[in-house]
Design an enzyme around this catalytic site. Structure first.
Site, PDB file in Angstrom:
ATOM      1  CB  CYS A  24      34.246  31.467  46.627  1.00  0.00           C
ATOM      2  SG  CYS A  24      34.715  32.876  45.326  1.00  0.00           S
ATOM      3  CE  LYS A  27      38.941  32.095  46.568  1.00  0.00           C
ATOM      4  NZ  LYS A  27      39.306  32.876  48.118  1.00  0.00           N
ATOM      5  CG  ASP A  56      45.990  41.985  52.915  1.00  0.00           C
ATOM      6  OD1 ASP A  56      44.377  42.300  52.400  1.00  0.00           O
ATOM      7  OD2 ASP A  56      46.620  42.996  53.173  1.00  0.00           O
ATOM      8  CG  ASP A  57      41.271  40.630  50.805  1.00  0.00           C
ATOM      9  OD1 ASP A  57      40.478  39.225  50.738  1.00  0.00           O
ATOM     10  OD2 ASP A  57      40.968  41.830  52.366  1.00  0.00           O
ATOM     11  CG  ASP A  74      38.432  36.036  42.899  1.00  0.00           C
ATOM     12  OD1 ASP A  74      38.035  35.055  42.717  1.00  0.00           O
ATOM     13  OD2 ASP A  74      38.624  36.787  43.678  1.00  0.00           O
ATOM     14  N   GLY A 145      40.529  41.527  27.379  1.00  0.00           N
ATOM     15  CA  GLY A 145      40.307  40.582  28.457  1.00  0.00           C
ATOM     16  C   GLY A 145      40.764  39.917  27.605  1.00  0.00           C
ATOM     17  CB  SER A 147      38.861  34.464  25.999  1.00  0.00           C
ATOM     18  OG  SER A 147      38.869  34.561  24.874  1.00  0.00           O
ATOM     19  CG  ASP A 230      36.918  38.898  49.883  1.00  0.00           C
ATOM     20  OD1 ASP A 230      38.243  39.772  50.597  1.00  0.00           O
ATOM     21  OD2 ASP A 230      36.375  39.691  48.656  1.00  0.00           O
TER      22      ASP A 230
END
Length: 334
Positions: A24, A27, A56-57, A74, A145, A147, A230
């Protein structure tokens, strides 16, 4: 400071060496990001309970009187060299945004960038296995997902969860005169930066990053908390300031009450401070009334990866590190 082992660089692929940063700490700086997204919140809809406005998260959309959807994404570059551990950490970090809203994750999809001509795909399989194992622990299905072939390895998840709209944790609901609880120790930023530079492995840092925030969120809800976030790439100070600003309150932090991982202070003293941490501190400095030294401020601004919850309210079993106060969103540190 306990080091479990040092990687043999000539024998092991060191994933952290294939990325310009890690976790992180990569970022986009908070002030710069706010400038980018300003004015992009879109139309206001009654069913959107939480959107872009307060940073917010996760986004929250009401489905009916008793159910709302929590949605987040994320991903980041390698924060550790072990592929399986990186997958576990990235998944726990992505799931954390749902827990930070008081929700329960139900399904996730993988987000992958992989340098196919540089790194073996067997390593990617280990990354995905780590993510799947943590999702299973959370009771969250993984449904495929997306890729891409990418010069830097990246991994994370888009996660959807559910929450009771009446039990939503949000960053604009803090009230003055309440304790502030932190559910994981700080220090993974400086330890991860040391790991990237030296290859030293810090088992306690890995353990805290792969730990789900599920139990902490449940305890916060049981204690009647309404406000939480968080602690990730913007550090404790950055995420606390965002919550105070959204809620229109201030806070006092007792620096001596903040828990840290073993070795974090030594890593700081040895100079393993990321650029992201320094940018975090620069962003909040004008909103601080600090009675501690610069090193303490850097630790409080340390860019965390898969950090704990910062809860307004006392949560049994976790340390109280300060309290909210009436007034401007200023953080007093003593």
């Amino acid at each position: 400071m306990t080091v479990t082992r040092v990687l043999a660089q000539e024998a092991d692929v060191r994933l952290t060496q294939y990325a310009h940063g890690g976790g992180c700490a990569c970022k986009i700086p908070p002030g710069e990001l706010e400038d980018i997204v300003r004015g992009l919140s879109g139309e206001h809809r009654a069913d959107v309970l939480v959107g872009l406005d307060d940073g917010d998260d996760a986004a929250v959309v009401r489905l009916d009187e008793h159910t709302a959807i929590v949605h987040t994404a994320d991903f980041f570059t390698p924060v550790v060299d072990d592929a399986y551990d990186w997958g576990r950490i990235a998944a726990a970090n992505a799931l954390s945004d749902v827990y930070a809203m008081g929700g329960r994750p139900i399904v996730a999809v993988n987000l992958v960038g992989w340098p196919r001509d540089t790194l073996p795909t067997d390593l990617l399989r280990e990354v995905l296995r780590g993510g799947l194992d943590v999702a299973r622990e959370a009771g969250c299905a993984v449904g495929g997902g997306h890729s891409i072939d990418d010069p830097e390895p990246k991994y994370g998840m888009a996660v959807t969860g559910i929450v009771d709209p009446e039990r939503l944790l949000r960053n604009d609901a803090a009230e003055p005169g309440l304790p502030i609880t932190l559910t994981k120790p700080l220090g993974v930023g400086v330890l991860n930066n040391r790991h990237k530079s030296t290859g030293e492995i810090f088992a306690d840092a890995i353990a805290t990053m792969v730990a789900l925030n599920r139990d902490a969120a449940g305890a916060a809800l049981a204690a009647g908390a309404r406000a939480a976030t968080d602690v990730t790439g913007f550090g404790l100070l950055g995420h606390l300031y965002k919550m105070l600003r959204a809620s229109g309150v201030g806070a006092t932090i007792e620096a001596a009450a903040v828990p840290y991982l073993d070795g974090a202070r030594q890593a700081l003293g040895d100079g393993y401070v990321s650029g992201g941490t320094r940018r975090n501190l620069d962003w909040v400095r004008s909103h601080l009334d600090a009675h501690v030294d610069e090193d303490e401020l850097l630790l409080l601004a340390d860019a965390q990866t898969s950090g704990g919850l910062l809860v307004v309210g006392e949560v049994p079993g976790y340390p109280v590190i300060g309290e909210t106060v009436a007034g401007a969103p200023t953080i007093t540190i003593r």
